[in-house]
Design an enzyme around this catalytic site. Structure first.
Site, short mmCIF file in Angstrom:
data_model
loop_
_atom_site.label_atom_id
_atom_site.label_comp_id
_atom_site.label_asym_id
_atom_site.label_seq_id
_atom_site.Cartn_x
_atom_site.Cartn_y
_atom_site.Cartn_z
N LYS A 183 0.70 89.56 8.19
CA LYS A 183 0.11 91.00 8.40
C LYS A 183 -0.19 91.39 6.29
CE LYS A 183 -0.11 95.41 8.07
NZ LYS A 183 -0.74 96.11 6.83
N SER A 237 7.56 99.94 0.84
CA SER A 237 8.82 100.89 1.24
C SER A 237 9.31 101.83 1.64
CB SER A 237 7.33 102.40 0.89
OG SER A 237 7.08 102.72 2.43
N ALA A 239 10.01 104.22 2.91
CA ALA A 239 8.99 104.88 4.45
C ALA A 239 8.89 104.18 5.73
CB ALA A 239 7.96 106.02 3.89
N CYS A 291 8.18 96.14 -8.28
CA CYS A 291 9.61 96.90 -7.99
C CYS A 291 10.74 96.52 -8.66
CB CYS A 291 9.63 96.42 -5.75
SG CYS A 291 9.96 94.39 -6.19
#
Length: 489
Positions: A183, A237, A239, A291
């Site tokens: 994905k 991330s 989160a 990153c």
């Protein structure tokens, strides 16, 4: 009821916006709009997957798994090399499509990123053929270590280097004998669709690689919580990683997580200052949407003024603009939401007393001026949280102990860079840094034989070389007794 999805056409290259499931193109009931960050133009409509498409993709991967897992290593390697060949054949198309989709420099895609995509497949194909562990004995018993394919893998990948970071996971997962549901990020889905075409043309059996698009809450959760999924690989991330971990918890699905960073660049007074400045300027690569970027520049106090002068001079010569122009150094930010997020960080830092030596504001469109902030507190948001944009902070230190303390004083631990002319100092400092990767007098040198991953909130696990196979396989030890072959009777 499915919705028709006309192919997006970029510089004459058609890209199918439908999912790729079980070797077929599959539409969804809804679509989402893919927009180019270069000029805000609409690229095309993309199938918006739901739990229904997630279930279909996992079912296709599960059905294809026994046959692919049983495929001999040399044949799996041959097909991976054929995929690499397909990437190389379509390198220019892939580069143009990805630049249009995510705004990264076309010259970088041509010269570095897309060749690395092909290398990902070739490297893991070759590593597969030499993957072995020397047998060893225990009281005369023979121990034999083997790597068994784990099963269907869900791989969720980010928008900043879409195809390179996707194939960094897809290649070892396929080499290991697993099947994959990929994905891609909804902000840059197009080259994943092209990868499905390339893999099919290379002879990868139907269902071994599946590609589904959509939003995390609508399709991502259904993928990561599926009981038939045996591995989850994610780059993104913190989160989102928390959400994935909660989703996967019921099935205890193993995960490999490569998350955010707030990496330091330590510049000591004995460093080659021109080299140190070059390393610092590199942090604006891909508009700072990397990153690994060393966005916290820590400079020894005695050379800070000179370093800053040279740095500002270098940055002022960078050209910001259309990433399709070979002369451009900094392209756009991926999305208006990301631009707003970056500027929010900067404006709050300025309101708290920081000073913008350069930049500190958006430019026209989705472009953000390369920014250097000074006068920032170690505990401030701009120092502690990942901005993911062309924003660098500069702090000073007076010695090794303070440099290491400042470098390690965040919740992250993805990477670190050290600039020094003293090999002994380099050894002392790197031994104390909390990071998955440390570069000394260089940056972004990555070898697929090396382990890659983060410490603390920068991730979980390591990939690369045998570490990738350790994750994407069930590692098994078979112990055989001596002289145990006498038949009964």
């Amino acid at each position: 009821m499915t919705r028709e999805v006309p192919a997006a056409v970029i510089a004459g290259v058609p890209v199918d916006g439908r999912h790729w499931i079980g070797g077929e193109r599959v539409a969804s009931g809804e679509t989402f709009t893919d927009i180019s960050p270069i000029d805000g133009s609409v690229i095309g409509e993309i199938a918006r997957g739901t739990a229904e498409e997630a279930a279909a993709a996992v079912a296709a991967a599960k059905a294809a798994f026994p046959g692919w897992a049983a495929t001999p290593r040399p044949e799996r390697a041959r097909i991976l090399h054929a995929i690499a060949g397909g990437v190389e054949k379509r390198l220019e198309e892939l580069a143009v499509v990805e630049t249009t989709d995510n705004g990264a420099l076309l010259r970088s895609h041509r010269r570095g990123v897309m060749p690395r995509v092909a290398h990902n497949f070739r490297f893991f194909a070759d590593w597969l053929l030499k993957l072995e562990h020397e047998d060893f004995e225990t009281r005369g018993h023979t121990n034999h270590v083997s790597w068994d394919p784990a099963g269907p893998c869900v791989l969720i990948t980010p928008w900043n280097a879409p195809l390179m970071l996707a194939t960094w996971k897809v290649a070892p997962a396929l080499a290991a004998g697993n099947t994959v549901v990929l994905k891609p990020a909804e902000w840059s889905p197009l080259t994943a669709s092209l990868l499905a075409d390339i893999a099919a043309e290379a002879g990868l059996p139907a269902g071994v690689l599946n590609v589904v698009q959509g939003y995390g809450p609508e399709i991502g959760d259904a993928l990561t919580s599926h009981p038939d999924v045996r591995r989850i690989g994610f780059t993104g991330s913190v989160a989102t990683a928390r959400r994935i971990a909660a989703s996967a918890a019921a099935n205890l699905t193993p995960m490999s997580l490569e998350l955010g960073g707030k990496s330091p660049l330590l510049v000591f007074a004995d460093a080659d200052l021109d080299l140190a400045v070059d390393l610092a300027v590199e942090q604006y690569d891909n508009a700072g949407q990397v990153c690994l970027a060393a966005t916290r520049v820590l400079v020894e106090e005695t050379v800070a003024e000179e370093f800053t002068r040279r740095f500002v001079g270098r940055v002022s010569r960078l050209k910001q603009g259309d990433p399709r122009d070979e002369a451009t150094d900094i392209g756009p930010v991926i999305h208006p939401c990301q631009l707003e997020k970056i500027d929010g960080f900067v404006q709050r830092a300025l309101a708290a007393g920081a000073r913008a030596v350069i930049g500190g504001h958006p430019e026209q469109g989705q472009y953000y001026a390369p920014t250097l902030l000074t006068g920032v507190a170690q505990t401030s948001e701009i120092v502690q949280e990942e901005v993911f944009g062309p924003v660098v902070t500069l702090q000073t230190f007076t010695g090794e102990e303070e440099a290491v303390r400042l470098a390690n004083d965040t919740r992250f631990g993805l990477a670190a860079t050290v600039a020094t002319g003293d090999p002994e100092r380099a050894g002392r400092v790197t031994a104390q840094l909390v990071a998955g990767t440390v570069w000394v007098n260089c940056f972004f040198v990555r070898d697929l034989r090396a382990p890659f991953g983060g410490s603390r909130r920068s991730g979980m696990g390591r990939e690369g070389g045998t570490w990738s196979f350790d994750f994407y396989c069930d590692v098994k030890n078979t112990v055989t007794a001596p002289n145990g072959w006498k038949a009964h009777g």
